[in-house]
Design an enzyme around this catalytic site. Structure first.
Site, PDB file in Angstrom:
ATOM      1  N   SER A  69     -14.361   1.958  12.556  1.00 22.11           N
ATOM      2  CA  SER A  69     -15.465   1.032  12.290  1.00 22.11           C
ATOM      3  C   SER A  69     -15.381  -0.162  13.243  1.00 22.11           C
ATOM      4  CB  SER A  69     -15.472   0.599  10.820  1.00 22.11           C
ATOM      5  OG  SER A  69     -14.185   0.276  10.381  1.00 22.11           O
TER       6      SER A  69
ATOM      7  N   ARG B 167       0.745   9.917  14.299  1.00 23.44           N
ATOM      8  CA  ARG B 167       0.403  10.507  13.016  1.00 23.44           C
ATOM      9  C   ARG B 167      -0.467  11.740  13.236  1.00 23.44           C
ATOM     10  NH1 ARG B 167      -2.411   6.510   9.509  1.00 23.44           N
ATOM     11  NH2 ARG B 167      -0.418   5.558   9.061  1.00 23.44           N
TER      12      ARG B 167
ATOM     13  N   ASN C  39      -6.184   9.619   8.268  1.00 24.19           N
ATOM     14  CA  ASN C  39      -7.317   8.766   8.690  1.00 24.19           C
ATOM     15  C   ASN C  39      -8.655   9.509   8.673  1.00 24.19           C
ATOM     16  OD1 ASN C  39      -4.751   7.824  10.024  1.00 24.19           O
ATOM     17  ND2 ASN C  39      -6.066   6.083  10.491  1.00 24.19           N
TER      18      ASN C  39
ATOM     19  N   TYR D 192       0.839  -1.209   0.000  1.00 19.15           N
ATOM     20  CA  TYR D 192       0.000   0.000   0.000  1.00 19.15           C
ATOM     21  C   TYR D 192       0.876   1.262   0.000  1.00 19.15           C
ATOM     22  CZ  TYR D 192      -3.737   3.219   1.537  1.00 19.15           C
ATOM     23  OH  TYR D 192      -4.647   4.257   1.645  1.00 19.15           O
ATOM     24  N   ASP D 193       1.818   1.325   0.970  1.00 17.11           N
ATOM     25  CA  ASP D 193       2.618   2.547   1.140  1.00 17.11           C
ATOM     26  C   ASP D 193       3.458   2.828  -0.107  1.00 17.11           C
ATOM     27  OD1 ASP D 193       1.633   1.887   3.626  1.00 17.11           O
ATOM     28  OD2 ASP D 193       3.504   2.195   4.710  1.00 17.11           O
TER      29      ASP D 193
ATOM     30  N   GLY E 209      -2.136   0.770  22.953  1.00 13.13           N
ATOM     31  CA  GLY E 209      -3.136   1.807  22.687  1.00 13.13           C
ATOM     32  C   GLY E 209      -2.583   3.219  22.791  1.00 13.13           C
TER      33      GLY E 209
HETATM   34  P1  NAD Z   1     -12.650   1.895   0.261  1.00 14.40           P
HETATM   35  O1  NAD Z   1     -11.990   0.569   0.342  1.00 14.40           O
HETATM   36  O2  NAD Z   1     -13.983   2.068   0.910  1.00 14.40           O
HETATM   37  O3  NAD Z   1     -12.812   2.354  -1.250  1.00 14.40           O
HETATM   38  C1  NAD Z   1     -11.944   1.961  -2.281  1.00 14.40           C
HETATM   39  C2  NAD Z   1     -12.789   1.639  -3.500  1.00 14.40           C
HETATM   40  O4  NAD Z   1     -11.926   1.283  -4.581  1.00 14.40           O
HETATM   41  C3  NAD Z   1     -13.734   0.471  -3.275  1.00 14.40           C
HETATM   42  O5  NAD Z   1     -15.015   0.792  -3.730  1.00 14.40           O
HETATM   43  C4  NAD Z   1     -13.110  -0.661  -4.087  1.00 14.40           C
HETATM   44  O6  NAD Z   1     -14.044  -1.618  -4.514  1.00 14.40           O
HETATM   45  C5  NAD Z   1     -12.469   0.119  -5.207  1.00 14.40           C
HETATM   46  N1  NAD Z   1     -11.364  -0.602  -5.855  1.00 14.40           N
HETATM   47  C6  NAD Z   1     -10.343  -1.250  -5.269  1.00 14.40           C
HETATM   48  N2  NAD Z   1      -9.525  -1.767  -6.195  1.00 14.40           N
HETATM   49  C7  NAD Z   1     -10.051  -1.415  -7.413  1.00 14.40           C
HETATM   50  C8  NAD Z   1      -9.659  -1.655  -8.747  1.00 14.40           C
HETATM   51  N3  NAD Z   1      -8.555  -2.367  -9.044  1.00 14.40           N
HETATM   52  N4  NAD Z   1     -10.431  -1.162  -9.744  1.00 14.40           N
HETATM   53  C9  NAD Z   1     -11.541  -0.457  -9.465  1.00 14.40           C
HETATM   54  N5  NAD Z   1     -11.971  -0.200  -8.205  1.00 14.40           N
HETATM   55  C10 NAD Z   1     -11.219  -0.678  -7.201  1.00 14.40           C
HETATM   56  O7  NAD Z   1     -11.617   2.946   0.837  1.00 14.40           O
HETATM   57  P2  NAD Z   1     -11.749   4.516   1.077  1.00 14.40           P
HETATM   58  O8  NAD Z   1     -11.500   4.766   2.506  1.00 14.40           O
HETATM   59  O9  NAD Z   1     -12.976   5.042   0.464  1.00 14.40           O
HETATM   60  O10 NAD Z   1     -10.478   5.048   0.280  1.00 14.40           O
HETATM   61  C11 NAD Z   1     -10.588   5.671  -0.980  1.00 14.40           C
HETATM   62  C12 NAD Z   1      -9.222   6.170  -1.414  1.00 14.40           C
HETATM   63  O11 NAD Z   1      -8.722   7.102  -0.468  1.00 14.40           O
HETATM   64  C13 NAD Z   1      -8.179   5.050  -1.532  1.00 14.40           C
HETATM   65  O12 NAD Z   1      -7.358   5.311  -2.647  1.00 14.40           O
HETATM   66  C14 NAD Z   1      -7.387   5.192  -0.249  1.00 14.40           C
HETATM   67  O13 NAD Z   1      -6.069   4.736  -0.410  1.00 14.40           O
HETATM   68  C15 NAD Z   1      -7.444   6.691  -0.011  1.00 14.40           C
HETATM   69  N6  NAD Z   1      -7.268   7.010   1.418  1.00 14.40           N
HETATM   70  C16 NAD Z   1      -8.279   6.795   2.323  1.00 14.40           C
HETATM   71  C17 NAD Z   1      -8.064   7.096   3.662  1.00 14.40           C
HETATM   72  C18 NAD Z   1      -9.144   6.921   4.697  1.00 14.40           C
HETATM   73  O14 NAD Z   1      -8.870   7.163   5.883  1.00 14.40           O
HETATM   74  N7  NAD Z   1     -10.355   6.574   4.368  1.00 14.40           N
HETATM   75  C19 NAD Z   1      -6.818   7.585   4.086  1.00 14.40           C
HETATM   76  C20 NAD Z   1      -5.812   7.742   3.135  1.00 14.40           C
HETATM   77  C21 NAD Z   1      -6.053   7.479   1.804  1.00 14.40           C
HETATM   78  N1  UDP Z   2      -6.267  -0.601  15.723  1.00 15.15           N
HETATM   79  C1  UDP Z   2      -6.637  -1.141  16.945  1.00 15.15           C
HETATM   80  N2  UDP Z   2      -7.702  -1.988  16.982  1.00 15.15           N
HETATM   81  C2  UDP Z   2      -8.425  -2.316  15.892  1.00 15.15           C
HETATM   82  C3  UDP Z   2      -8.060  -1.756  14.636  1.00 15.15           C
HETATM   83  C4  UDP Z   2      -6.965  -0.905  14.588  1.00 15.15           C
HETATM   84  O1  UDP Z   2      -6.027  -0.863  17.978  1.00 15.15           O
HETATM   85  O2  UDP Z   2      -9.397  -3.084  16.023  1.00 15.15           O
HETATM   86  C5  UDP Z   2      -5.138   0.343  15.681  1.00 15.15           C
HETATM   87  C6  UDP Z   2      -4.076   0.010  14.624  1.00 15.15           C
HETATM   88  O3  UDP Z   2      -3.130  -0.908  15.138  1.00 15.15           O
HETATM   89  C7  UDP Z   2      -3.492   1.386  14.373  1.00 15.15           C
HETATM   90  C8  UDP Z   2      -4.672   2.323  14.550  1.00 15.15           C
HETATM   91  O4  UDP Z   2      -5.642   1.602  15.310  1.00 15.15           O
HETATM   92  O5  UDP Z   2      -2.518   1.692  15.346  1.00 15.15           O
HETATM   93  C9  UDP Z   2      -5.298   2.775  13.238  1.00 15.15           C
HETATM   94  O6  UDP Z   2      -5.551   1.627  12.463  1.00 15.15           O
HETATM   95  P1  UDP Z   2      -6.298   1.656  11.060  1.00 15.15           P
HETATM   96  O7  UDP Z   2      -6.247   0.267  10.524  1.00 15.15           O
HETATM   97  O8  UDP Z   2      -7.632   2.295  11.215  1.00 15.15           O
HETATM   98  O9  UDP Z   2      -5.453   2.657  10.162  1.00 15.15           O
HETATM   99  P2  UDP Z   2      -3.905   2.940   9.903  1.00 15.15           P
HETATM  100  O10 UDP Z   2      -3.062   2.033  10.756  1.00 15.15           O
HETATM  101  O11 UDP Z   2      -3.733   2.670   8.465  1.00 15.15           O
HETATM  102  O12 UDP Z   2      -3.751   4.344  10.303  1.00 15.15           O
END
Ligand code: NAD
Ligand code: UDP
Length: 322
Positions: A195, A283, A180, A151-152, A213
Site C-alpha cells: 500500500s 520470507r 504477506n 504481534y509475533d 531493499g
Molecule cells: P486489518 O488491520 O485490515 O484488519 C484487522 C481488523 O481487526 C480491523 O478491521 C480492526 O479494526 C479489527 N480489530 C483490531 N483489533 C480488534 C479488537 N480488539 N476487537 C475487534 N476488532 C479488532 O488487517 P488484515 O490484513 O485484514 O489482517 C487480518 C488478520 O490476518 C489479522 O489477524 C492479521 O494478523 C492476519 N494476517 C494478515 C496478513 C496480511 O498480509 N494481510 C498476514 C499475516 C496475518
Molecule cells: N518496507 C519498506 N518501505 C515501506 C514499508 C515497508 O521498505 O514503505 C519494507 C519493510 O521494512 C519490510 C518489508 O517492506 O522489510 C515488508 O514490510 P511490511 O510492513 O509490509 O510487512 P512485514 O515486515 O510485516 O512483512
C-alpha cells in the site's frame, strides 16, 4: 458439526471490517451463508463493508474481542488484530491483548457452541527465519522483547491456546499461517509495503525503501488467500494446521518498488531509509502442506495482482484529490 461446504451456516468473522475480513465476508455471503461481522474499527473501516450493510444475510456488530461475547453462530473466523507494523506498534499492549484475550474469548465461545474455529495466524511466528523457505515444522526465530514482539508473540501465544483447547477440550480448530497478502481495501496509510509503494507512486512522491531493499517477501493476492481460508475451513476435523498460506514467489523489496513504478508509470524516485529493528531479512512460504491437503496454490502472480491493487488505490487517491 454442520458440513462446512454444503450447509447454509452462520459465520462470525472477527476483524470483518478489515482488509482480509471484508473480502472473507464477501466470499461467505456470496456462497449463501449468513455473516456476523464483528469489529471495533481500530484499523478496519465501514467503507470496506458498506456494500454489505442492508444485505439480509449480513449483520454488523461493533465489539472488541478482548471482551467476552455471547452469541449463537455455527463457525468462527478469528481475524481481529491490527496487521501492519505501524498499527500494531501504536498500542503494543492492546495488540497482545487482542491476540491473547481475543483468542481466549473466541475459543471460549467456540467451546460453548461446540463449533469450528479458524485462527488467522501469521508468518511472523517464524520471526527472522534461519531456514528458508519456511515449513510449518520450523519453530521460528523470534525476539520476545523487541518492537515486533507484541504481534509475533501475541500470535504465537494464540496458536498455543488454539492447540491447548484442541487437546484439552477437543475443539475443532484450523490455524492458518498467513504470509504477506495485498490487494484492494488495504488501509492506504497502514504502512505496509504494497500500500505504501502504490500510494507513493500514484502521488509521484518518493518511494520509501527501508534498508538496502534486498530483504525479501512473498506476496499473495487477497482472492487467492480467501480461497485458501475457505478450503482449510472445510477440511475434516482431523486437519488442524498450522498451515502456511501464501504465494511462494519471492521478491526483494527493491524489485517490488521497481515493478510498482513500472506499472503505474510513475516518476517517483527511490529513497532509502533506515531498516526498522528486527525486520526479517527473508520470507517465503513452503506451501507443500496446503497443496497436498487442500489442493490449494495461488493463481494470481504479482504483476496481475498489483494491477488490480493499483486500480483500487488510483480511485481512492484521485477521490482524495477532488
Ligand atoms: P486489518 O488491520 O485490515 O484488519 C484487522 C481488523 O481487526 C480491523 O478491521 C480492526 O479494526 C479489527 N480489530 C483490531 N483489533 C480488534 C479488537 N480488539 N476487537 C475487534 N476488532 C479488532 O488487517 P488484515 O490484513 O485484514 O489482517 C487480518 C488478520 O490476518 C489479522 O489477524 C492479521 O494478523 C492476519 N494476517 C494478515 C496478513 C496480511 O498480509 N494481510 C498476514 C499475516 C496475518
Ligand atoms: N518496507 C519498506 N518501505 C515501506 C514499508 C515497508 O521498505 O514503505 C519494507 C519493510 O521494512 C519490510 C518489508 O517492506 O522489510 C515488508 O514490510 P511490511 O510492513 O509490509 O510487512 P512485514 O515486515 O510485516 O512483512
Amino acid at each position: 458439526m454442520k458440513n462446512q461446504s454444503s450447509d447454509r451456516l452462520t459465520y462470525l468473522v472477527t476483524g470483518g471490517a478489515g482488509f482480509l475480513g471484508s473480502h472473507l465476508c464477501d466470499r461467505l455471503i456470496g456462497d449463501g451463508h449468513d455473516v456476523i461481522c464483528l469489529d471495533n474499527f481500530f484499523t478496519g473501516s465501514k467503507r470496506n463493508i458498506e456494500h454489505l450493510i442492508g444485505h439480509p444475510r449480513f449483520e454488523l456488530l461493533r465489539h472488541d474481542v478482548t471482551f467476552p461475547l455471547y452469541i449463537e453462530v455455527d463457525a468462527i473466523y478469528n481475524l481481529a488484530c491490527p496487521a501492519s507494523p505501524v498499527h500494531y506498534q501504536h498500542d503494543p499492549v492492546q495488540t497482545t491483548k487482542t491476540s491473547v484475550h481475543g483468542a481466549i474469548n473466541m475459543l471460549g465461545l467456540s467451546k460453548r457452541l461446540k463449533c469450528r474455529i479458524f485462527q488467522a495466524s501469521t508468518s511472523e511466528v517464524y520471526g527472522d527465519p534461519s531456514i528458508h523457505p519456511q515449513t510449518e515444522a520450523y519453530w521460528g526465530n523470534v525476539n520476545p522483547i523487541g518492537p515486533r514482539s507484541c504481534y509475533d508473540e501475541g500470535k504465537r501465544c494464540a496458536e498455543t491456546l488454539f492447540f491447548d483447547y484442541h487437546r484439552q477440550h477437543r475443539l475443532d480448530i484450523k490455524v492458518a499461517r498467513i504470509f504477506n497478502t495485498y490487494g484492494p481495501r488495504m488501509h492506504p496509510n497502514d504502512g505496509r509495503v504494497v500500500s505504501n509503494f502504490v500510494v507513493q507512486a500514484l502521488k509521484g512522491i518518493d518511494i520509501t525503501i527501508y534498508g538496502d531493499g534486498q530483504q525479501t517477501r512473498s506476496f499473495c493476492y487477497v482472492d487467492d488467500l480467501i480461497e485458501g481460508f475457505v478450503r482449510l475451513m472445510a477440511t475434516p476435523d482431523t486437519v488442524t494446521g498450522p498451515m502456511n498460506l501464501g504465494n511462494p514467489n519471492e521478491f526483494t523489496i527493491k524489485e517490488l518498488a521497481e515493478t510498482v513504478i513500472e506499472l503505474t508509470g510513475s516518476k517517483s524516485k527511490l529513497s532509502y531509509e533506515p531498516l526498522p529493528q528486527d525486520d526479517p531479512t527473508q520470507r517465503q512460504p513452503d506451501i507443500g502442506l496446503a497443496r497436498e491437503t487442500i489442493g490449494w496454490e495461488p493463481k494470481l502472480q504479482l504483476r496481475e495482482g498489483l494491477i488490480e491493487t493499483i486500480a483500487y488505490f488510483d480511485k481512492l487517491v484521485s477521490g482524495e484529490a477532488n
